[in-house]
Write an enzyme that holds these catalytic residues in place. Sequence first.
Site, short mmCIF file in Angstrom:
data_model
loop_
_atom_site.label_atom_id
_atom_site.label_comp_id
_atom_site.label_asym_id
_atom_site.label_seq_id
_atom_site.Cartn_x
_atom_site.Cartn_y
_atom_site.Cartn_z
N TYR A 26 -27.28 -11.01 -10.72
CA TYR A 26 -28.69 -10.71 -11.88
C TYR A 26 -28.72 -8.90 -12.38
O TYR A 26 -28.68 -8.92 -14.05
CB TYR A 26 -29.75 -10.56 -11.18
CG TYR A 26 -31.14 -10.00 -11.70
CD1 TYR A 26 -31.49 -10.29 -12.51
CD2 TYR A 26 -31.66 -8.09 -11.20
CE1 TYR A 26 -33.06 -10.02 -13.14
CE2 TYR A 26 -32.87 -7.88 -12.29
CZ TYR A 26 -33.27 -8.79 -13.21
OH TYR A 26 -34.43 -7.74 -13.72
N LYS A 58 -28.18 -7.80 -16.75
CA LYS A 58 -28.54 -7.11 -16.79
C LYS A 58 -27.79 -5.35 -17.50
O LYS A 58 -27.83 -5.12 -19.02
CB LYS A 58 -30.21 -6.23 -15.61
CG LYS A 58 -30.46 -7.43 -15.18
CD LYS A 58 -31.61 -8.10 -16.71
CE LYS A 58 -33.00 -6.98 -17.19
NZ LYS A 58 -33.44 -7.62 -18.08
N1 LIG Z 1 -40.04 -8.41 -12.26
C1 LIG Z 1 -39.81 -6.73 -12.40
O1 LIG Z 1 -39.52 -5.82 -11.31
C2 LIG Z 1 -39.24 -6.10 -13.08
C3 LIG Z 1 -38.21 -7.08 -14.29
N2 LIG Z 1 -37.41 -5.95 -15.44
C4 LIG Z 1 -37.50 -7.35 -16.05
O2 LIG Z 1 -38.55 -7.13 -17.22
C5 LIG Z 1 -38.54 -9.21 -17.72
C6 LIG Z 1 -39.48 -9.51 -18.04
O3 LIG Z 1 -39.33 -9.52 -15.74
P1 LIG Z 1 -40.73 -10.50 -15.85
O4 LIG Z 1 -42.03 -10.71 -16.25
O5 LIG Z 1 -40.47 -10.00 -14.21
O6 LIG Z 1 -39.94 -11.47 -15.39
P2 LIG Z 1 -40.79 -13.35 -14.84
O7 LIG Z 1 -39.74 -14.50 -14.90
O8 LIG Z 1 -42.39 -13.85 -15.12
O9 LIG Z 1 -40.93 -13.40 -16.68
C7 LIG Z 1 -39.96 -13.56 -18.28
C8 LIG Z 1 -39.55 -14.56 -19.08
O10 LIG Z 1 -38.71 -14.99 -19.66
C9 LIG Z 1 -38.84 -17.15 -20.10
N3 LIG Z 1 -37.96 -16.70 -20.20
C10 LIG Z 1 -36.86 -16.88 -18.77
N4 LIG Z 1 -35.70 -17.93 -19.67
C11 LIG Z 1 -36.02 -18.45 -20.96
C12 LIG Z 1 -35.82 -18.71 -21.96
N5 LIG Z 1 -34.22 -18.98 -21.55
N6 LIG Z 1 -36.02 -18.87 -22.93
C13 LIG Z 1 -36.86 -17.97 -23.71
N7 LIG Z 1 -37.98 -17.56 -22.24
C14 LIG Z 1 -37.21 -17.49 -21.20
C15 LIG Z 1 -39.72 -17.18 -18.62
O11 LIG Z 1 -40.78 -17.71 -19.12
C16 LIG Z 1 -40.70 -16.00 -18.01
O12 LIG Z 1 -42.14 -16.22 -18.67
C17 LIG Z 1 -37.59 -9.27 -17.48
O13 LIG Z 1 -36.43 -8.87 -18.90
C18 LIG Z 1 -36.81 -8.11 -16.77
O14 LIG Z 1 -35.31 -8.55 -16.15
C19 LIG Z 1 -37.01 -4.69 -15.10
C20 LIG Z 1 -37.21 -4.83 -14.11
C21 LIG Z 1 -37.98 -5.24 -13.29
C1 LIG Z 2 -36.51 -7.82 3.48
C2 LIG Z 2 -37.96 -8.36 3.20
C3 LIG Z 2 -38.97 -8.47 4.63
O1 LIG Z 2 -40.00 -7.82 4.43
C4 LIG Z 2 -38.57 -7.33 2.17
C5 LIG Z 2 -37.58 -8.18 0.87
C6 LIG Z 2 -38.60 -6.71 -0.75
C7 LIG Z 2 -37.78 -7.80 -1.98
C8 LIG Z 2 -37.98 -9.40 -1.65
C9 LIG Z 2 -38.24 -6.94 -3.01
C10 LIG Z 2 -37.68 -5.38 -2.34
C11 LIG Z 2 -37.21 -4.80 -3.53
C12 LIG Z 2 -37.41 -5.92 -4.97
C13 LIG Z 2 -36.72 -5.87 -5.96
C14 LIG Z 2 -36.87 -4.00 -6.90
O2 LIG Z 2 -38.41 -3.91 -6.95
C15 LIG Z 2 -35.93 -3.84 -8.23
C16 LIG Z 2 -36.19 -5.05 -9.57
C17 LIG Z 2 -35.75 -5.04 -10.76
C18 LIG Z 2 -35.52 -6.12 -11.62
O3 LIG Z 2 -35.33 -6.68 -12.16
C19 LIG Z 2 -36.17 -7.40 -11.08
C20 LIG Z 2 -36.20 -7.38 -9.62
C21 LIG Z 2 -35.83 -6.52 -8.48
C22 LIG Z 2 -34.85 -6.88 -8.86
C23 LIG Z 2 -36.93 -7.17 -7.26
C24 LIG Z 2 -36.61 -7.98 -6.68
C25 LIG Z 2 -37.28 -8.00 -5.24
C26 LIG Z 2 -37.45 -6.84 -3.95
C27 LIG Z 2 -35.48 -7.47 -4.12
#
Ligand SMILES: NC(=O)C1=CN([C@@H]2O[C@H](COP(=O)(O)OP(=O)(O)OC[C@H]3O[C@@H](n4cnc5c(N)ncnc54)[C@H](O)[C@@H]3O)[C@@H](O)[C@H]2O)C=CC1
Ligand SMILES: C[C@@H](CO)CCC[C@@H](C)[C@H]1CC[C@H]2[C@@H]3[C@H](O)CC4=CC(=O)CC[C@]4(C)[C@H]3CC[C@]12C
Length: 369
Positions: free
Chosen positions: A159, A163
């Site tokens: 992952y 990214k």
């Molecule tokens: N959730 C987090 O804490 C973080 C997320 N991100 C980034 O933010 C973005 C959104 O993440 P989330 O909303 O958390 O994830 P999510 O899984 O809820 O949203 C991702 C969306 O992309 C769509 N998707 C996946 N594969 C696809 C494909 N082949 N074609 C078209 N659409 C596709 C999924 O259906 C989903 O709706 C991602 O790029 C992720 O890397 C960055 C930092 C932290």
């Molecule tokens: C040791 C476990 C016992 O409770 C706790 C496990 C927590 C983990 C599942 C999360 C802790 C940190 C998270 C990640 C972090 O917030 C950074 C992220 C950034 C992204 O772009 C995608 C998601 C994630 C990797 C996020 C995923 C879940 C954790 C590893």
Amino acid sequence: MADSAQAQKLVYLVTGGCGFLGEHVVRMLLQQEPRLRELRIFDLHLGPWLEELKTGPVQVTAIQGDVTQAHEVAAAVAGAHVVIHTAGLVDVFGRASPETIHEVNVQGTQNVIEACVQAGTQFLVYTSSMEVVGPNIKGHPFYRGNEDTPYEAIHRHPYPCSKALAERLVLEANGRKVRGGLPLVTCALRPTGIYGEGHQIMRDFYHQGLRLGGRLFRAVPASVEHGRVYVGNVAWMHVLVARELEQRAALMGGQVYFCYDKSPYKSYEDFNMEFLGPCGLRLVGTRPLLPYWLLVFLAALNALLQWLLRPLLLYAPLLNPYTLAVANTTFTVSTNKAQRHFGYEPLFSWEDSRTRTIRWVQAMEGSVQ
Ligand SMILES: NC(=O)C1=CN([C@@H]2O[C@H](COP(=O)(O)OP(=O)(O)OC[C@H]3O[C@@H](n4cnc5c(N)ncnc54)[C@H](O)[C@@H]3O)[C@@H](O)[C@H]2O)C=CC1
Ligand SMILES: C[C@@H](CO)CCC[C@@H](C)[C@H]1CC[C@H]2[C@@H]3[C@H](O)CC4=CC(=O)CC[C@]4(C)[C@H]3CC[C@]12C
């Protein structure tokens, strides 16, 4: 783009617009971008909530498509002024293969870039991640760092690798000539751990706590600080960047920005308790209940079981060597780059972000089986 003759003239495309972050970006655009004429939402899986958006003044076009399919991306991008590329495979649990993660996150991003170039779309905002920087495999802390803080970014997990590669593609594409001869302007936003309404892992922790009689057990020392940012503020930052890219292309083009707000620095578990606590859960222990070596052993065991069981079933628990390492490494951001470059201020205070998230968790209670 800001000129009034262009009121309600802009076409935006949000890839991944039905995901956790994507839905907030879509709703934020509809609320905060008065120049929108058409909003295209491109996702592998379209949500039923899109229907309610179709009655407003902005034309909302839902496109079911796959970013790995260049022709589908090209068709969606044609005629768009701005692309916000949030689509991605967020998998740190081993649900998808490394090849699939690469294909979606890297090849998918390359397809988006090429589509912009071919279509003459000049502005591309990419949702990157803090994971592009770290935590690295050596577990070095990143304490109150900013975009210029030196850090040894070394990744092995698919992952963060994907990214980092995708972010590089986006930044290198800045300045490429798009159809018509104008330069492509790109920029990458790096959220830390996003929380808020719709956050799947928060949902999982909540349900796990209910199953354990209202308790969660501390696994990570309270002293390990983890950067978190409210989804509404991440969405707002995307909208603002998209809006400002034209006027400030020379400054913002090719830049990266951490997504930040006033959320407090806490351990991952203590932070989650800010929401789960008021919903009736309790975090047991002031120190981790299990020694770290045992957690490392359990995480390794989970990885082994995942590998052994793969031919039969998908075993993908929350705890694995990677998630344990991330949760146990301090990674916090302290920066004002977004404020300096394009006037970003969080739209939601910490109190608002907390209240909204608590209300969302409380509303889930009714749906617990
Ligand atoms: N959730 C987090 O804490 C973080 C997320 N991100 C980034 O933010 C973005 C959104 O993440 P989330 O909303 O958390 O994830 P999510 O899984 O809820 O949203 C991702 C969306 O992309 C769509 N998707 C996946 N594969 C696809 C494909 N082949 N074609 C078209 N659409 C596709 C999924 O259906 C989903 O709706 C991602 O790029 C992720 O890397 C960055 C930092 C932290
Ligand atoms: C040791 C476990 C016992 O409770 C706790 C496990 C927590 C983990 C599942 C999360 C802790 C940190 C998270 C990640 C972090 O917030 C950074 C992220 C950034 C992204 O772009 C995608 C998601 C994630 C990797 C996020 C995923 C879940 C954790 C590893």
